[in-house]
Scaffold this motif. Structure first.
Motif, PDB file in Angstrom:
ATOM      1  N   GLY A  57       0.795  -1.226   0.000  1.00  0.00           N
ATOM      2  CA  GLY A  57       0.000   0.000   0.000  1.00  0.00           C
ATOM      3  C   GLY A  57       0.825   1.272   0.000  1.00  0.00           C
ATOM      4  N   ARG A  60       2.709   1.637  -3.298  1.00  0.00           N
ATOM      5  CA  ARG A  60       1.830   1.991  -4.428  1.00  0.00           C
ATOM      6  C   ARG A  60       1.439   3.463  -4.397  1.00  0.00           C
ATOM      7  NH1 ARG A  60      -1.666  -3.392  -3.743  1.00  0.00           N
ATOM      8  NH2 ARG A  60      -0.483  -4.729  -5.142  1.00  0.00           N
ATOM      9  N   ARG A  61       1.267   4.017  -3.204  1.00  0.00           N
ATOM     10  CA  ARG A  61       0.902   5.429  -3.107  1.00  0.00           C
ATOM     11  C   ARG A  61       2.034   6.343  -3.568  1.00  0.00           C
ATOM     12  NH1 ARG A  61      -1.907   3.539   1.448  1.00  0.00           N
ATOM     13  NH2 ARG A  61      -0.179   3.933   2.871  1.00  0.00           N
ATOM     14  N   ARG A  62       3.280   5.908  -3.423  1.00  0.00           N
ATOM     15  CA  ARG A  62       4.422   6.732  -3.804  1.00  0.00           C
ATOM     16  C   ARG A  62       4.832   6.558  -5.261  1.00  0.00           C
ATOM     17  NH1 ARG A  62       5.047   5.655   1.490  1.00  0.00           N
ATOM     18  NH2 ARG A  62       5.808   7.284   2.867  1.00  0.00           N
TER      19      ARG A  62
END
Length: 95
Positions: A57, A60-62
């Motif tokens: 998670g 994936r956000r970065r």
């Protein structure tokens, strides 16, 4: 102290195996070899997702959006290898 080093190396190997199992299972599901309607497949898939989503998670956000390509497992594998290299190069700390 060498037992601590060996335990850390074992944990890295287990984490690597779990990530590889997740990657292979996702390919098999996407190519239609495995069916999520089968209870065992669904349980394994759900268990792997629950274990790895807290790791994937934040990565994936970065990462930038790459369409359908998920690079989070690759980043995790690279991080595991880097950690293993750092531990092996500093094994003298554990002696």
């Amino acid at each position: 102290m060498t037992s601590i080093f060996q335990i850390l190396m074992l944990l890295i190997d287990v984490a690597f195996f779990i990530v590889i199992a997740h990657i292979i299972m996702s390919w098999l599901i996407n190519f239609g070899v495995l069916n999520l309607n089968q209870p065992i497949v669904a349980q394994l898939w759900d268990g792997l997702n629950r274990m790895l989503e807290p790791v994937y998670g934040p990565i994936r956000r970065r990462l930038p959006m790459m369409g359908g390509l998920d690079l989070a497992p690759l980043i995790v594998i690279l991080a595991l290898y880097v950690t293993e290299i750092l531990l092996r190069n500093n094994v003298a700390m554990f002696l």
